[in-house]
Design an enzyme around this catalytic site. Structure first.
Site, PDB file in Angstrom:
ATOM      1  CG  ASP A  20      -2.033   0.794   1.197  1.00 16.70           C
ATOM      2  OD1 ASP A  20      -2.178   1.696   0.260  1.00 16.70           O
ATOM      3  OD2 ASP A  20      -2.974   0.901   1.986  1.00 16.70           O
TER       4      ASP A  20
ATOM      5  CG  ASP B  42      -5.563  -5.756   1.656  1.00 13.99           C
ATOM      6  OD1 ASP B  42      -6.372  -6.682   2.149  1.00 13.99           O
ATOM      7  OD2 ASP B  42      -4.503  -5.109   2.429  1.00 13.99           O
TER       8      ASP B  42
ATOM      9  CB  CYS C 110      -4.308  -9.651   1.454  1.00  9.20           C
ATOM     10  SG  CYS C 110      -4.060  -8.752   2.922  1.00  9.20           S
TER      11      CYS C 110
ATOM     12  CG  ASP D 298      -2.703  -7.694   8.754  1.00  6.29           C
ATOM     13  OD1 ASP D 298      -2.220  -7.774   7.922  1.00  6.29           O
ATOM     14  OD2 ASP D 298      -3.593  -6.866   8.653  1.00  6.29           O
TER      15      ASP D 298
HETATM   16  C1  GLA Z   1      -4.155  -5.008   5.131  1.00  8.55           C
HETATM   17  C2  GLA Z   1      -3.023  -5.959   4.777  1.00  8.55           C
HETATM   18  C3  GLA Z   1      -1.810  -5.757   5.155  1.00  8.55           C
HETATM   19  C4  GLA Z   1      -1.433  -4.602   4.294  1.00  8.55           C
HETATM   20  C5  GLA Z   1      -2.321  -3.516   4.344  1.00  8.55           C
HETATM   21  C6  GLA Z   1      -2.286  -2.099   3.506  1.00  8.55           C
HETATM   22  O1  GLA Z   1      -4.231  -4.620   6.526  1.00  8.55           O
HETATM   23  O2  GLA Z   1      -3.725  -7.174   5.647  1.00  8.55           O
HETATM   24  O3  GLA Z   1      -0.881  -6.703   4.760  1.00  8.55           O
HETATM   25  O4  GLA Z   1      -1.271  -4.870   3.013  1.00  8.55           O
HETATM   26  O5  GLA Z   1      -3.586  -3.928   4.421  1.00  8.55           O
HETATM   27  O6  GLA Z   1      -2.666  -1.301   3.928  1.00  8.55           O
END
Ligand code: GLA
Length: 734
Positions: free
Chosen positions: A370, A481, A529, A551
């Site tokens: 991100d 994601d 994700c 995470d």
């Molecule tokens: C989610 C994903 C993380 C990351 C963040 C980015 O929380 O699970 O791995 O990519 O978004 O904003």
């Protein structure tokens, strides 16, 4: 008997289908009145003649007189339930089908119409039994795809309106499963629960009387419950099934939106009926003239060899049949991803430096998470604006990708295409593209709203954005994601009667966009994700190559999350990173040793998420050595058979073993959490080896050569000292 395939046999008189796999039998039949009823699912029936000899099916019962049938079948010790129960007559349990016909009639009676045996494109036997409503123009095709060598059945249904007038569906589940009636004991449910950072927690609960529901109403699979179940037979004397012994019926749903699996128990004798599919809470589907509704697949199996065998069969099914074929047989690369180090705070220069360092470690796939697009300096802005940030990458992604490729790595990118921030060009231009109810607040999660993928123009927008990125840049991997559950699930522009179709349309649009992109860019790999592991299911695994489980990258917590993950999902699909010893999310605030962190993460697809700028030459050499070691064992971990030798849930010691299918090589991971009370050493007994062969064992204090038999009986003695100690032991057949 009409012998159609060894796996699918039909006995015309009295009308029975016997589905046989290597070790199991699944039997159902049609009664004289045409009802298609379940009879048996479990260990193999050795002689097909037995089926007719037992005279299993009820005779001469009039339509609707359900009690008569039920009593007849119960007297024969069988399960007296329709194979695919519809709501109507005397049926009060969870219906697989609930329909409203013209004039408001809501009572359905499904009877046998015809059947057909086919072969799927992947060469598997497929039975299609078509049911029809006795009065109204509705048909249901029941699909049974048999995976003989893995003792699995993949089932789904197609509901069809063969008439002119609209039929409304209020429930259309994938399949109903019936367990054998038993006495003196109880079925026990094993399932996966959790929340953010605590996904895939294994739970065992005796099934209570009445209905137990596993579900998500969030329009994503959810971290709270996973669409997987296992039932074993538990009694006070012998306990239930274990990892390598005992009868287990298990299944997983291939759906990535709101879902439901209900398990209904009635006692004396113990009877369990399981129904599952797309969540029917809030569900409505209009079937116009000639239209069909296809449910997602629900895959299930039976084994007499415990939870471990159930998992191995599901894993092999994913590797051999389910995972996208373009990448299924490819080994998953070692990833570097700097998300947990920099979050949104990076630029081209920083990434150049990281790339150099990552390449030295042996990383194969360099990923920017991100923050690379729009004005994305925080999670409050720019979701939806999928153009490269001119501030962070004034020269575009081109120079960085070129450098990454020159260093011998592939390049990957993160996206979250189903979300939008209010502060984005996309939302300013199309505020009507999000789910909403007029005059109600639009709830945000991480400042994001959810795009309505049921709208064709939204799906097209997402396709075009990704198409542009992939056509203009040499991108080898996308991390897709999605970071919120649905709220205010409105689609005000659609005709009222279609508005609740969003739950299904969103997920099918997601699958379609990804499939179209995969077809156009077949070399690209895809990772799913959702705030960690909130969209982990067989549906994602059919369209994506790998999944981010959580995470939470604390290596000890991960042992539990990864164990739960492995109950249903293949280790090859499970991405694990080694992160800063304190963890970026500061989870648990514990600094654990590098060896333990690597050993925890090496059990699936390995990634590194550390701050490479802080590496000293010695530390870098150590990390590079672990990555080399991982690459050497990767084929066994990613494509071998997993044995969960000792669960982390049971105590201080945990152990996992991966065995190459030809049993020529294996790796064993052993972890000890705490050393206390002058911990006496425990031997770890292995599984799945060839008893007749000798294995060279490396990773103990000294190398030894031992027979497979002794490794499985005497076991190994790993030398672990101190807290959070771990060992990686390699076995090679001589
Ligand atoms: C989610 C994903 C993380 C990351 C963040 C980015 O929380 O699970 O791995 O990519 O978004 O904003």
């Amino acid at each position: 008997m009409e012998n159609t395939s060894p796996a699918i046999q039909y006995f015309a008189d009295p009308g029975l289908w016997l589905l046989s796999t290597a070790n199991t039998a699944y039997l159902f039949g049609r009664s004289a009145n045409g009802r298609v009823q379940h009879l048996y699912w479990g260990e193999k029936i050795t002689d097909a003649q037995d089926v007719s000899a037992f005279g299993l099916i009820a005779e001469g019962d009039p339509v609707g007189d359900y009690d008569v049938i039920a009593v007849q079948l119960q007297r024969k010790g069988l399960v007296p339930v329709d194979e695919y129960p519809a709501w109507g007559g005397f049926f009060y349990q969870e219906p697989c089908l609930k329909a409203t016909f013209a004039g408001g009639v809501r009572d359905s009676h499904l009877v046998y119409s015809r059947h057909e045996v086919k072969t799927t494109s992947d060469g598997l036997p497929l039975l299609v039994v078509t049911l029809k409503e006795t009065l109204y123009p509705l048909e249901v095709d029941l699909y049974y795809k048999v995976v003989p060598e893995l003792d699995l059945l993949e089932r789904w249904s197609v509901v069809r309106n063969t008439g002119q007038e609209r039929i409304e569906l209020e429930a259309a589940l994938s399949a109903g499963w019936h367990l054998p009636n038993r006495v003196q004991g109880q079925y026990r449910l094993t399932h996966l629960t959790g929340r953010w950072n605590t996904e895939c927690q294994v739970r065992h609960d005796l099934l209570p009387d009445g209905k137990t529901t596993l579900e998500s109403r969030r329009a994503i699979t959810s971290a709270e419950m996973n669409p997987f179940f296992a039932l074993d037979w538990w009694d006070a004397d012998s306990g239930g099934a274990g990892e390598e012994s005992g009868e287990v019926w298990f299944g997983a749903l291939g759906w990535s939106g709101s879902w439901k699996i209900t398990l209904e128990r009635s006692a004396d004798p113990e009877r369990v009926y399981i129904a599952g599919g797309v969540q029917d809470f809030e569900f409505r589907w209009q079937l116009g003239a000639g239209e069909e509704f296809t449910t997602p697949p629900f895959t299930a199996g039976f084994t007499a060899n415990g939870f471990g065998q159930a998992s191995r069969n599901l894993h092999r099914y994913q590797l051999d049949y389910l995972l996208p074929r373009s990448h299924a047989r490819k080994l998953r690369p070692v990833i570097y991803n700097s998300w947990e180090v920099y979050f949104f705070d990076f630029n081209e220069e920083k990434q150049f430096e990281l790339a150099d360092r990552a390449a030295r470690l042996g990383v194969e796939l360099f990923v920017i998470d991100d923050g690379w697009y729009g004005r994305r300096w925080s999670d409050r802005v720019s979701l939806g604006d999928w153009f490269v940030s001119p501030e962070k990458f004034p020269n575009g992604l081109g120079p960085l990708i070129k450098r990454v490729n020159e260093l011998g790595m592939n390049f990957g990118l993160w996206v979250e295409p189903e979300s939008v921030n209010a502060d984005s060009d996309l939302y300013r231009a199309h505020p009507d593209w999000v789910y909403n109810f007029p005059r109600r607040p639009r709830n945000e999660v991480r400042k994001a709203m959810m795009l309505n993928l049921a709208r064709p123009e939204v799906a097209t927008y997402i396709f075009d954005c990704l198409d542009k990125l992939l056509s203009q840049n040499n991108i080898s991997y996308i991390k897709w994601d999605f970071n919120r559950p649905i709220t205010e699930p409105g689609w005000p522009d659609a005709p009222l009667e279609h508005q609740r179709e969003i739950y299904v349309r969103h997920v099918t649009a997601l699958y379609e966009v990804v499939d179209r992109l995969r077809a156009k860019y077949p070399a690209v790999a895809w990772e799913a994700c959702s705030s960690g592991g909130a969209r982990l299911d067989l549906g994602m695994i059919r369209h994506f190559d790998q999944v981010w489980p959580s995470d939470n990258t604390d290596p000890f917590d991960r042992l539990f999350i990864q164990e739960g993950y492995s109950f249903a999902y293949a280790p090859k699909t499970m991405v694990n990173w080694v992160t800063e010893s304190n963890g970026s999310h500061s989870i648990n605030n514990q600094a654990l040793n590098l060896r333990y962190r690597f050993h925890s993460a090496m059990t699936g697809t390995l990634g590194v998420g550390e701050d490479l700028h802080r590496y000293t030459p010695e530390y870098e050499a150590e990390v590079a050595a672990y990555i080399r070691e991982y690459k050497a064992i990767r084929p066994i971990v990613q494509e071998g058979d997993l044995y969960r030798l000792i669960s982390p849930r049971r105590g201080s010691l945990a152990a996992l073993e991966y065995v190459k299918p030809d049993r020529s090589e294996a790796v064993v991971f052993v972890y000890r959490h705490t050393e206390h009370y002058w911990f006496s050493a425990a031997r770890v007994r292995l599984c799945g080896l060839d008893p007749a062969r000798s294995y060279r064992v490396e990773g103990l204090r000294r190398e030894i050569v031992v027979s497979g038999q002794s490794l499985m009986s005497l076991g190994l003695l790993p030398e672990l000292s101190g807290h959070f100690a771990s060992a990686l032991i390699k076995l090679t057949a001589l």
